[in-house]
Design a protein around this motif. Structure first.
Motif, PDB file in Angstrom:
ATOM      1  N   ASP A   7       0.914  -1.240   0.082  1.00  0.00           N
ATOM      2  CA  ASP A   7      -0.151  -0.073  -0.030  1.00  0.00           C
ATOM      3  C   ASP A   7       0.803   1.221   0.054  1.00  0.00           C
ATOM      4  OD1 ASP A   7      -2.314   1.772   0.579  1.00  0.00           O
ATOM      5  OD2 ASP A   7      -1.853   1.679   2.516  1.00  0.00           O
ATOM      6  N   PRO A   8       1.117   1.675  -1.219  1.00  0.00           N
ATOM      7  CA  PRO A   8       1.937   3.169  -1.236  1.00  0.00           C
ATOM      8  C   PRO A   8       0.931   4.339  -0.748  1.00  0.00           C
ATOM      9  CG  PRO A   8       1.846   2.110  -3.292  1.00  0.00           C
ATOM     10  CD  PRO A   8       0.672   1.342  -2.666  1.00  0.00           C
ATOM     11  N   GLY A   9       1.378   4.725   0.398  1.00  0.00           N
ATOM     12  CA  GLY A   9       0.256   5.851   0.930  1.00  0.00           C
ATOM     13  C   GLY A   9       0.135   6.969  -0.009  1.00  0.00           C
ATOM     14  N   HIS A  10      -1.055   7.650   0.008  1.00  0.00           N
ATOM     15  CA  HIS A  10      -1.314   8.974  -0.673  1.00  0.00           C
ATOM     16  C   HIS A  10      -1.186   8.819  -2.112  1.00  0.00           C
ATOM     17  CE1 HIS A  10      -0.645  10.678   3.421  1.00  0.00           C
ATOM     18  NE2 HIS A  10       0.553  10.190   3.388  1.00  0.00           N
ATOM     19  N   GLY A  11      -1.227   9.931  -2.716  1.00  0.00           N
ATOM     20  CA  GLY A  11      -1.460   9.666  -4.436  1.00  0.00           C
ATOM     21  C   GLY A  11      -2.300  10.746  -4.795  1.00  0.00           C
ATOM     22  N   GLY A  12      -2.320  10.859  -6.357  1.00  0.00           N
ATOM     23  CA  GLY A  12      -3.302  11.860  -6.866  1.00  0.00           C
ATOM     24  C   GLY A  12      -3.295  13.216  -6.170  1.00  0.00           C
ATOM     25  N   ASN A  13      -4.347  13.636  -5.767  1.00  0.00           N
ATOM     26  CA  ASN A  13      -4.402  15.148  -5.277  1.00  0.00           C
ATOM     27  C   ASN A  13      -4.234  15.042  -3.860  1.00  0.00           C
ATOM     28  OD1 ASN A  13      -6.586  13.701  -4.338  1.00  0.00           O
ATOM     29  ND2 ASN A  13      -8.217  15.211  -5.072  1.00  0.00           N
ATOM     30  N   ASP A  14      -3.516  13.944  -3.372  1.00  0.00           N
ATOM     31  CA  ASP A  14      -2.874  14.093  -2.051  1.00  0.00           C
ATOM     32  C   ASP A  14      -1.551  13.684  -1.957  1.00  0.00           C
ATOM     33  OD1 ASP A  14      -2.280  13.480   0.577  1.00  0.00           O
ATOM     34  OD2 ASP A  14      -3.218  11.343   0.647  1.00  0.00           O
TER      35      ASP A  14
ATOM     36  N   LYS B 294       8.103  14.732  -3.301  1.00  0.00           N
ATOM     37  CA  LYS B 294       6.577  14.469  -2.585  1.00  0.00           C
ATOM     38  C   LYS B 294       6.583  13.106  -2.063  1.00  0.00           C
ATOM     39  CE  LYS B 294       3.911  17.806  -5.123  1.00  0.00           C
ATOM     40  NZ  LYS B 294       3.691  18.148  -6.671  1.00  0.00           N
ATOM     41  N   GLU B 295       5.980  12.924  -0.894  1.00  0.00           N
ATOM     42  CA  GLU B 295       5.963  11.915  -0.211  1.00  0.00           C
ATOM     43  C   GLU B 295       5.458  10.785  -1.240  1.00  0.00           C
ATOM     44  OE1 GLU B 295       3.604  11.515   3.238  1.00  0.00           O
ATOM     45  OE2 GLU B 295       3.741   9.261   3.258  1.00  0.00           O
ATOM     46  N   LYS B 296       3.980  11.078  -1.787  1.00  0.00           N
ATOM     47  CA  LYS B 296       3.340   9.859  -2.657  1.00  0.00           C
ATOM     48  C   LYS B 296       4.346   9.427  -3.643  1.00  0.00           C
ATOM     49  CE  LYS B 296       1.707  13.211  -6.111  1.00  0.00           C
ATOM     50  NZ  LYS B 296       0.541  13.886  -7.144  1.00  0.00           N
ATOM     51  N   ASN B 297       5.331  10.085  -4.280  1.00  0.00           N
ATOM     52  CA  ASN B 297       6.135   9.381  -5.447  1.00  0.00           C
ATOM     53  C   ASN B 297       7.288   8.286  -4.616  1.00  0.00           C
ATOM     54  OD1 ASN B 297       4.736  10.845  -7.071  1.00  0.00           O
ATOM     55  ND2 ASN B 297       5.985  12.744  -6.890  1.00  0.00           N
ATOM     56  N   ILE B 298       7.870   9.166  -3.525  1.00  0.00           N
ATOM     57  CA  ILE B 298       8.875   8.098  -2.812  1.00  0.00           C
ATOM     58  C   ILE B 298       7.992   6.778  -2.447  1.00  0.00           C
ATOM     59  CG2 ILE B 298      10.200   7.912  -0.869  1.00  0.00           C
ATOM     60  CD1 ILE B 298      10.357  10.967  -0.762  1.00  0.00           C
TER      61      ILE B 298
ATOM     62  N   LYS C   9      -1.047   1.713  -8.289  1.00  0.00           N
ATOM     63  CA  LYS C   9       0.084   1.151  -9.026  1.00  0.00           C
ATOM     64  C   LYS C   9       0.511   2.482  -9.774  1.00  0.00           C
ATOM     65  CE  LYS C   9       0.828  -3.178 -10.509  1.00  0.00           C
ATOM     66  NZ  LYS C   9       0.462  -4.327 -11.535  1.00  0.00           N
ATOM     67  N   SER C  10       0.014   3.448  -9.676  1.00  0.00           N
ATOM     68  CA  SER C  10       0.035   4.752 -10.188  1.00  0.00           C
ATOM     69  C   SER C  10      -0.183   5.799  -9.528  1.00  0.00           C
ATOM     70  CB  SER C  10      -0.575   4.887 -11.561  1.00  0.00           C
ATOM     71  OG  SER C  10      -1.947   4.752 -11.474  1.00  0.00           O
ATOM     72  N   ASP C  11      -0.140   7.094 -10.074  1.00  0.00           N
ATOM     73  CA  ASP C  11      -0.282   8.268  -9.030  1.00  0.00           C
ATOM     74  C   ASP C  11      -1.820   8.663  -9.317  1.00  0.00           C
ATOM     75  OD1 ASP C  11       0.192  10.493  -7.626  1.00  0.00           O
ATOM     76  OD2 ASP C  11       0.716  12.081  -9.438  1.00  0.00           O
ATOM     77  N   VAL C  12      -2.686   7.955  -8.191  1.00  0.00           N
ATOM     78  CA  VAL C  12      -4.065   8.056  -8.264  1.00  0.00           C
ATOM     79  C   VAL C  12      -4.467   8.184  -6.708  1.00  0.00           C
ATOM     80  CG1 VAL C  12      -4.759   7.116 -10.299  1.00  0.00           C
ATOM     81  CG2 VAL C  12      -4.584   5.532  -8.396  1.00  0.00           C
ATOM     82  N   PHE C  13      -5.694   9.049  -6.445  1.00  0.00           N
ATOM     83  CA  PHE C  13      -6.020   8.995  -4.881  1.00  0.00           C
ATOM     84  C   PHE C  13      -6.884   7.817  -4.664  1.00  0.00           C
ATOM     85  CE2 PHE C  13      -9.323  10.206  -1.959  1.00  0.00           C
ATOM     86  CZ  PHE C  13      -8.304  10.781  -0.944  1.00  0.00           C
TER      87      PHE C  13
END
Ligand code: ZN
Length: 389
Positions: A51-58, A67-71, A97-101
């Motif tokens: 579970d990669p935390g955060h993502g998208g508009n967060d 940004k944390e979401k990318n790390i 698996k991608s940059d989504v909320f």
């Protein structure tokens, strides 16, 4: 003819005499048998949810450059690839698996419906700029925070729900910013606690081995861990607010090392479990637990103890690691040695000892229970204690 059936020669003889229709039936039967056997084995596969935390508009925590979401996603993806390449008995499920909320409850839903064996939530920490010297890795399991710092981490990670549309209904009035909301976590020492702490301990050990600052295993009230029904941990990879740690977290070397560390911990954890399953070590362990546990208990009331430490090595009784506590005992479970302090049939008394004597020394200690020398669910034991009163 009868004898020939038992030999290869006989098999060829029969095949020769079969018509095409029978051959087809035989072929199909073998095919179905293979599919069936395969399906049976795949049910036994170990399922891990990453579970990669955060993502998208967060974005999560935001540093000077990253940004944390990318790390989180980078480390999660690398961890998944390592497991995929090395453990073909493991199924990997990602919450993103991608940059989504993805809302917190959805992440837990994904894990629960996958009937996962293990849940790994990956995050990156941050503190206010004036504290930019703060650095290091921490791994959390579900529970009540023992320090304000731990509460702050949970508040920060839970505040994500404020951007979910229906959070008030969804989390039943939980206010991520109010300390009162977190009191309920005191009673959340569920059956997965020990395994979660085990895994968290293994992760921190690996981080330490690759020269990260080890800030230890902690408990705090993370909503995402509350909703999952399997052993679950939340890893804080480091502080994006610390410039040199941020550089490391944004580097390919950094994310690879961190992923490798979590992977190594995953391997040890899974091997312990599989060993228990396939070699019957569990039986032995239960016996050992029994021997170490308590005096024989004729009326079989639950006995409470306080677990203070877990280690994969034997710690001598006079070690400074026990911080001056005397008469520490231990039991073995899942390949780990677990150290406990005090024992009592009276839960309230144990709770008092814990608050007065243990908590000031071991901030993340927790209460466990044994019955007839066998470890049982703590909540169940508290219930029995109250009924027996
Ligand atoms: Zn986070």
């Amino acid at each position: 003819m009868d004898k020939k059936i038992l030999t290869l020669h006989g098999f060829v003889y029969i095949m020769d005499r079969m018509n095409i229709f029978h051959k087809l039936i035989l072929f199909l039967s073998i095919l179905f048998l293979c599919i069936y056997v395969n399906a049976e084995t795949s049910n036994d596969r170990f399922v891990v949810v990453i579970d990669p935390g955060h993502g998208g508009n967060d974005p999560g925590a935001v540093g000077r450059k990253g940004k944390e979401k990318n790390i989180n996603l980078n480390v999660a993806t690398k961890l998944g690839k390592l497991i995929e390449r090395n453990c073909n008995d493991t199924k990997i499920v990602y919450t993103r698996k991608s940059d989504v909320f993805v809302p917190l409850h959805k992440r837990a839903d994904i894990a629960n419906s996958a009937k996962a064996n293990l849940f790994i939530s990956i995050h990156t920490n941050a503190v206010a700029r004036k504290n930019s010297h703060v650095r290091g890795t921490e791994t959390y399991t579900l529970g009540l925070h023992r320090t304000e710092e731990n509460l702050e981490v949970a508040k920060k990670e839970n505040s994500v729900i404020l951007i979910e549309d229906d959070y008030k209904q969804r989390y039943a009035g939980f206010n991520p910013n109010s300390s009162e909301s977190y009191i309920i976590f005191e009673f959340m020492q569920d059956k997965n606690m020990e395994q979660s702490v085990n895994f968290a301990t293994l992760i921190q050990k690996q981080f330490k081995d690759c020269n990260r600052v080890d800030k230890g295993v902690h408990q705090a009230g993370f909503l995402v861990l509350r909703e999952t029904s399997m052993p679950s941990v939340l890893v804080e990879l480091g502080y994006i607010s610390n410039p040199s740690e941020e550089t490391y977290l944004l580097s390919d070397k950094g994310t690879s090392e961190l992923a490798k560390a979590i992977f190594n911990a995953f391997l040890s954890y899974k091997n312990n479990i599989t060993q228990t399953k396939t070699t019957g070590i569990k039986k032995e362990t239960t016996k050992e637990t029994k021997a170490e546990a308590t005096k024989p208990d004729s009326n079989s009331k639950p006995v409470f103890k306080i677990q203070i430490l877990a280690s994969d090595k034997v710690i001598p009784a006079n070690s400074s690691q026990f911080k001056g506590l005397k008469n520490v005992s231990y039991y073995k479970e899942n390949g780990m040695i677990k150290y406990t302090y005090a024992e009592d049939e009276d839960y309230n008394r144990i709770l008092q000892i814990k608050r007065k004597t243990v908590d000031p020394k071991f901030k993340d200690a927790f209460i466990i229970a044994f019955k007839n020398g066998i470890k049982i669910n703590t909540n169940q034991a508290i219930k029995e204690f109250k009924n027996n009163k």
